[in-house]
Write a protein that holds these residues in place. Sequence first.
Motif, PDB file in Angstrom:
ATOM      1  N   VAL A 126      54.283  23.721  50.930  1.00  0.00           N
ATOM      2  CA  VAL A 126      53.170  22.772  50.914  1.00  0.00           C
ATOM      3  C   VAL A 126      52.622  22.672  52.338  1.00  0.00           C
ATOM      4  N   GLU A 127      51.422  23.186  52.542  1.00  0.00           N
ATOM      5  CA  GLU A 127      50.788  23.127  53.860  1.00  0.00           C
ATOM      6  C   GLU A 127      49.776  21.981  53.857  1.00  0.00           C
ATOM      7  N   ARG A 164      57.715  21.813  54.032  1.00  0.00           N
ATOM      8  CA  ARG A 164      56.519  21.122  54.521  1.00  0.00           C
ATOM      9  C   ARG A 164      56.020  21.871  55.757  1.00  0.00           C
ATOM     10  N   GLU A 165      54.787  22.317  55.733  1.00  0.00           N
ATOM     11  CA  GLU A 165      54.311  23.190  56.805  1.00  0.00           C
ATOM     12  C   GLU A 165      52.981  22.714  57.391  1.00  0.00           C
ATOM     13  N   TYR A 166      52.873  22.888  58.686  1.00  0.00           N
ATOM     14  CA  TYR A 166      51.664  22.546  59.440  1.00  0.00           C
ATOM     15  C   TYR A 166      51.156  23.830  60.093  1.00  0.00           C
ATOM     16  N   TYR A 167      49.912  24.185  59.812  1.00  0.00           N
ATOM     17  CA  TYR A 167      49.290  25.370  60.399  1.00  0.00           C
ATOM     18  C   TYR A 167      48.484  24.927  61.610  1.00  0.00           C
ATOM     19  N   ILE A 168      48.895  25.360  62.787  1.00  0.00           N
ATOM     20  CA  ILE A 168      48.238  24.951  64.031  1.00  0.00           C
ATOM     21  C   ILE A 168      47.031  25.857  64.277  1.00  0.00           C
ATOM     22  N   ASN A 169      45.846  25.309  64.181  1.00  0.00           N
ATOM     23  CA  ASN A 169      44.623  26.098  64.403  1.00  0.00           C
ATOM     24  C   ASN A 169      44.351  26.251  65.899  1.00  0.00           C
ATOM     25  N   ASP A 170      45.195  27.040  66.544  1.00  0.00           N
ATOM     26  CA  ASP A 170      45.095  27.183  67.997  1.00  0.00           C
ATOM     27  C   ASP A 170      44.578  28.555  68.417  1.00  0.00           C
ATOM     28  N   GLY A 171      43.907  29.246  67.489  1.00  0.00           N
ATOM     29  CA  GLY A 171      43.437  30.582  67.832  1.00  0.00           C
ATOM     30  C   GLY A 171      41.938  30.695  68.006  1.00  0.00           C
ATOM     31  N   GLY A 172      41.212  29.599  67.767  1.00  0.00           N
ATOM     32  CA  GLY A 172      39.762  29.675  67.797  1.00  0.00           C
ATOM     33  C   GLY A 172      39.147  29.147  69.076  1.00  0.00           C
ATOM     34  N   ALA A 173      37.816  29.155  69.099  1.00  0.00           N
ATOM     35  CA  ALA A 173      37.062  28.758  70.289  1.00  0.00           C
ATOM     36  C   ALA A 173      37.227  27.278  70.611  1.00  0.00           C
ATOM     37  N   ASP A 257      58.686  20.487  58.280  1.00  0.00           N
ATOM     38  CA  ASP A 257      59.798  21.432  58.392  1.00  0.00           C
ATOM     39  C   ASP A 257      59.444  22.613  59.288  1.00  0.00           C
ATOM     40  N   HIS A 258      58.159  22.938  59.327  1.00  0.00           N
ATOM     41  CA  HIS A 258      57.759  24.165  60.019  1.00  0.00           C
ATOM     42  C   HIS A 258      56.345  24.031  60.570  1.00  0.00           C
ATOM     43  N   LYS A 341      53.146  33.842  54.477  1.00  0.00           N
ATOM     44  CA  LYS A 341      53.793  32.920  53.542  1.00  0.00           C
ATOM     45  C   LYS A 341      54.273  33.665  52.296  1.00  0.00           C
ATOM     46  N   VAL A 342      53.440  34.559  51.781  1.00  0.00           N
ATOM     47  CA  VAL A 342      53.845  35.352  50.619  1.00  0.00           C
ATOM     48  C   VAL A 342      55.082  36.187  50.967  1.00  0.00           C
ATOM     49  N   SER A 343      55.087  36.740  52.187  1.00  0.00           N
ATOM     50  CA  SER A 343      56.206  37.584  52.619  1.00  0.00           C
ATOM     51  C   SER A 343      57.505  36.799  52.773  1.00  0.00           C
TER      52      SER A 343
END
Length: 581
Positions: A126-127, A164-173, A257-258, A341-343
């Motif tokens: 769950v993200e 429980r997952e948090y995706y850090i959007n740290d790759g953009g402008a 969790d991640h 995530k699929v992997s």
Amino acid sequence: MNLFSEIGTLVTDAIGALARDGTLPEGLNLGPVTVEPPRDPAHGDMATNAAMVLAKPAKMKPRDIAEALVPHLAADPRVSEASVAGPGFINLRLADSVWQALPTAILKDGTAFGRSTMGQGQKVNVEYVSANPTGPLHVGHTRGAVFGDALASLLDYAGYEVTREYYINDGGAQVDVLARSVYLRYLEAHGQAVAFEDGTYPGDYLIAVGAALKDKVGDAYMDQPEAVWLEEIRDFATAAMMELIREDLASLGVEMDHFFSEKSLYGTGKIEAAIEDLRSKGLIYKGVLEPPKGKTPEDWEPREQTLFKSTRYGDDVDRPIMKSDGAWTYFAPDIAYHYDKVSRGYDALIDVFGADHGGYVKRMKAAVAALSAEKTPLDIKLTQLVKLYKNGEPFKMSKRAGTFVTLRDVVDEVGPDVTRFVMLTRKNDAPLDFDFDKVLEQSKDNPVFYVQYAHARVCSVLRKAAEAGIAVDDATLAAADLAGLTHPSEQAVAKKLAEWPRLVEIAARTHEPHRVAFYLYELASELHALWNKGNDMPELRFLQEGDAATSQAKIALARAVAVVIAGGLGILGVKPVEEMR
């Protein structure tokens, strides 16, 4: 103890018996057969559609099937009456002993009552939240955080293995903009006057970050070109913002969790690997898209791009994954993240997005379907906007964030428990009005108060009983003789309690934790109704003066309500209270 499941088994066993004696054909699909509360309680305690859904495959009239089933169902000691209604629905009334046994079962199980094995240990990711690391979380993030966290808890309660997952959007402008904004605060910490241009982040929350940067590097970046400091300040600022976000989430009782960094996808071959996986399946090609809706040929410049055949998996158009200049689109790293995530071997993925991501749903589902060979389902839940009110007027609080109301503002105003419960009083895709006056109001119209008041009332009864010398520990109450609980108002409470295990499974299956909040309100209403009847009918009061045995029986029912409320509030991340203040 899941009464609906048990009676469901009774129905399927009766169908099996009819198949064995030749009344029904063998091998009928029983998947559509349900047992549920009737729409009108006057019709009975439970109803089954078995005859209706089996009629066509059995090539029989629904009523004939129903009339054949009724004797089998009525023969069970748990069933006091079975009858056919309309074209073939079967209504059931259960024996008083069934409802009287329910509080005992609940007290023996505790808050585990209602837990399900439905998930069978399947791994679910769950993200949620996943906000840009450019500032504190705002009120919109609050709703996503609460919804995602409650959904994760609900799935865990239903037997899934949840991450429980948090995706850090740290790759953009936007992270470069953050770095430039922190640099301005750094200069300010050195005594320079600065001006925040449009597109930078002027919030006060960056003042401390600029000062911390000064403490770390001194004047090393003063009067230096951006090329010297941008990357290092970007990493420094992102780390500071993620610490702030973690603190915001903790104030709401949310723990991940991640954490997964978008930046980790760049320069590591992970994006390339995900795209190559799609390419190997014939899903990547070079092409030119049609003009977007609303664009005329005169203001549209067609250009060749690298595209993903998302239309093969239900999307409206194919989606660019690489621009004509060779740079990745925003979609490419999202594909790579979900490929990761699929992997990792999840059986199912859930993404919780804000309402502004509605246009992203089909393409993301298409990508996951392609990457997983359609074996890993992705459910995307959109959370609609939250509107804040006070004194009946739209409400704005501190400008600490610069332009928006923060999660911490809301939690500081009403507390984490009220914040969480209120955020779940509407379905996730419906707009929500958050009125600071109403959520603290002590009335039936405030669901937070009403549910907590029910739990507190039970705790008050337990205290008074103990003061009167009546043993009210759960073991003693579970052993009480409940045969005297025959009044319709008492049975109404028991019948609502019986719905809890079924409700958990429905809410988990549909990914709708708001159902838990709704149910708790209905359960609290039944308890309050019974309590109020006791004001006029002394024989319904939980404490019967001079009669410990009867008191224990009635208190067992009330205590069962408190147990279920505590379990439900636990799913929502809310602490039950023992007394109202």
